[in-house]
Design an enzyme around this catalytic site. Structure first.
Site, mmCIF file in Angstrom:
data_model
loop_
_atom_site.group_PDB
_atom_site.id
_atom_site.type_symbol
_atom_site.label_atom_id
_atom_site.label_comp_id
_atom_site.label_asym_id
_atom_site.label_seq_id
_atom_site.Cartn_x
_atom_site.Cartn_y
_atom_site.Cartn_z
ATOM 1 N N ASN A 10 -0.233 -16.579 -0.022
ATOM 2 C CA ASN A 10 0.122 -16.709 1.252
ATOM 3 C C ASN A 10 -0.564 -16.164 2.967
ATOM 4 O OD1 ASN A 10 1.273 -16.953 4.148
ATOM 5 N ND2 ASN A 10 3.527 -16.819 3.587
ATOM 6 N N ALA A 12 -0.955 -15.131 5.047
ATOM 7 C CA ALA A 12 -0.402 -14.480 6.363
ATOM 8 C C ALA A 12 0.077 -12.931 6.003
ATOM 9 C CB ALA A 12 0.418 -15.302 7.240
ATOM 10 N N CYS A 13 0.396 -12.753 4.593
ATOM 11 C CA CYS A 13 0.709 -11.663 4.460
ATOM 12 C C CYS A 13 -0.488 -10.563 3.163
ATOM 13 C CB CYS A 13 1.586 -12.186 3.085
ATOM 14 S SG CYS A 13 2.308 -10.659 1.478
ATOM 15 N N GLY A 14 0.100 -9.285 3.817
ATOM 16 C CA GLY A 14 -1.266 -8.585 3.540
ATOM 17 C C GLY A 14 -1.388 -8.243 1.940
ATOM 18 N N ARG A 17 -3.250 -11.255 0.931
ATOM 19 C CA ARG A 17 -4.369 -11.109 1.088
ATOM 20 C C ARG A 17 -5.303 -10.497 0.369
ATOM 21 N NH1 ARG A 17 -2.845 -11.238 6.295
ATOM 22 N NH2 ARG A 17 -2.781 -9.397 6.831
#
Length: 135
Positions: A10, A12-14, A17
């Site tokens: 995802n 949007a997820c740190g 990432r």
């Protein structure tokens, strides 16, 4: 080697990432599955859960999901019911899940990915929050 590593990601997820960046820091280019757009099918999800050695409940994400509204905290719910909820609402699948020939991990924290990568880090890795993971 790239096709030997799959990350259910995802952007949007740190944590997701960081995990993806850590994989790439080893020189690998994984298959990136943005699971909110392309979720695994039921059979694949069950396989990932089994291969990770966790329960469906352990894969459920609460934060930022309809977990509470769906009453998924009810301990009496069956594993099938939890999987049904994840299939209907992929946001309930915690991330990132990484699959390699060495196993499957729910990479929370992100450095758990190092347990299943065929090649380790050659240099220290700095996460988005500044935490350094030693090579």
């Amino acid at each position: 080697m790239s096709s030997d590593i799959v990350i259910y990601h995802n952007p949007a997820c740190g944590t997701s990432r960081n995990t993806l960046a850590m994989i790439r820091a080893t020189g690998a280019e994984p298959i990136v599955v943005e699971y909110l757009n392309t979720p695994p099918d039921r059979t694949k999800l069950i396989q990932l859960i089994a291969d990770a050695g966790i329960s469906p409940r352990a894969l459920l994400r609460e934060k930022g999901t309809p977990f509470q509204e769906l009453g998924l905290g009810d301990a009496a719910l069956s594993e099938d019911a939890l999987i049904d909820a994840m299939m209907t609402h992929p946001i309930l699948i915690n991330r990132p899940l990484v699959e390699t020939q060495l196993g499957v991990r729910l990479c929370r924290p992100s450095e758990l990915v190092l347990e299943i990568l065929p090649v380790g880090l050659s240099d220290n890795f700095t996460k988005e929050d500044g935490e350094v993971i030693s090579a």
